[in-house]
Design a protein around this motif. Sequence first.
Motif, PDB file in Angstrom:
ATOM      1  N   ARG A 102     -70.831 120.381  62.324  1.00 55.67           N
ATOM      2  CA  ARG A 102     -70.516 121.448  63.270  1.00 55.67           C
ATOM      3  C   ARG A 102     -71.814 122.117  63.762  1.00 55.67           C
ATOM      4  NH1 ARG A 102     -65.902 119.885  64.043  1.00 55.67           N
ATOM      5  NH2 ARG A 102     -63.986 121.008  63.497  1.00 55.67           N
ATOM      6  N   ARG A 131     -66.219 126.588  66.695  1.00 55.83           N
ATOM      7  CA  ARG A 131     -65.349 126.048  65.640  1.00 55.83           C
ATOM      8  C   ARG A 131     -65.962 126.250  64.250  1.00 55.83           C
ATOM      9  NH1 ARG A 131     -63.867 120.127  67.189  1.00 55.83           N
ATOM     10  NH2 ARG A 131     -66.105 120.046  67.606  1.00 55.83           N
ATOM     11  N   MET A 132     -66.668 127.384  64.111  1.00 56.27           N
ATOM     12  CA  MET A 132     -67.236 127.782  62.819  1.00 56.27           C
ATOM     13  C   MET A 132     -66.863 129.247  62.586  1.00 56.27           C
ATOM     14  SD  MET A 132     -70.930 125.825  63.078  1.00 56.27           S
ATOM     15  CE  MET A 132     -71.278 125.881  61.320  1.00 56.27           C
TER      16      MET A 132
END
Length: 415
Positions: A102, A131-132
């Motif tokens: 990621r 998306r973290m």
Amino acid sequence: VVRRPDQRPDPDAGKRTTGDGRRTTIRLTKPLRDAIAGGHPWIYDRACAPLAPGAKPGALAVIVDDRGPLACGYVDPDGPIRARVCALDPDAALDDGWAHGRARAAAAARAADPLLADCDALRAIHGENDRMPGLVVDLYAGCAVLVMDGDAAARFWRPRLEAVLRGLADGGLPIETAWLRPVRGGEGGAGEALRGEPPATIAIRERGARFDVDVRRGQKTGFFLDQRDNRSLVARYAAGARVLNLFAYTGGFSVHAALAGAAHVTTVDLASPAIESAKTNFTRSGLDPAAHAFAAVDAFAFLEDARAHRRTWDVVICDPPSFAPNERARAKAIGAYAKLFAASAQVVEPGGLLAAASCSSHVTELDFLGALADAQRRARRTIVARVIAGAASDHPVVPGFPEGRYLKFALTACD
């Protein structure tokens, strides 16, 4: 920014079927499958069944509905956001390999961004939008500054931070030092060095401007990187203008306006140390602070005095702190923005420009524009938006996650 076009992120890094049975189950009680598939990463407590006893903050979780598993993430048993989604694959391994992948993908996107070509300070990881969820990493001339959003995020991310730093470097963003800020919403503390020992201040460059950044104790992570593109936008209108910058902090908009040829810039912030830093940043950027004005006063009081003395400016920048720390404060915040924007519009020279902003995530873009409309009625001025914008390009936004578009910005003409 160091470009590494030969490196590409592995979208499947860390993916596997766990089958370990140790994940907390988040059972949805509302139809959220489409929203989650569309990118919304938050599961609120009111949208899921009570957790099984003993669920720990930051523990791995699988999200299920009546059709079966649909995503995985981590849990916060005590927060209103009961879980944060990390991957749409319910069996994804949220381990070091996943974190590395990621981070590497996020870094590669920044390293390839032409809008960052003349900057050595940027947002490397933008939490949920990369998306973290729950993790922010800003990079200042080789120093990574990390912030984790609450105790659950801290417990989830802490054992993965080294993998994150390696992923950023492998994606094209070299890191010399790293500083972990106190957990947002936690008990405070001074923070700690994760790699090396960052200096007290770090000199950065931003499209011809130079700034000193306090990465340990400065606001946010030390600087307002999200306004980068908006600073450049306002600078285009600043040549020959008299500019007023309210809530200026260390003078980001002020320096860019002066470099663009503003006739005179007035920089206002309540904090004396911020004003002193703004003067330093003028000098760092080759500007003479003595040719401009600096005031360590309350912006509301400054505006009241300016109206009383009929002082006006060609360009006024109003970028206040968040007025809505939670949803309950939203209605009051909208009224406060309207009042402030009206007071700001009243000191704009007829035909001049008002640059207005809101960084309150609970205030929507429609709320923000409504506040500007209310400001027009209050100020008895015509306010027309020329540009409506948000945060800079290194602050991406997932379309299905409107809460992620926290910064609202409008460059308006006032007649």
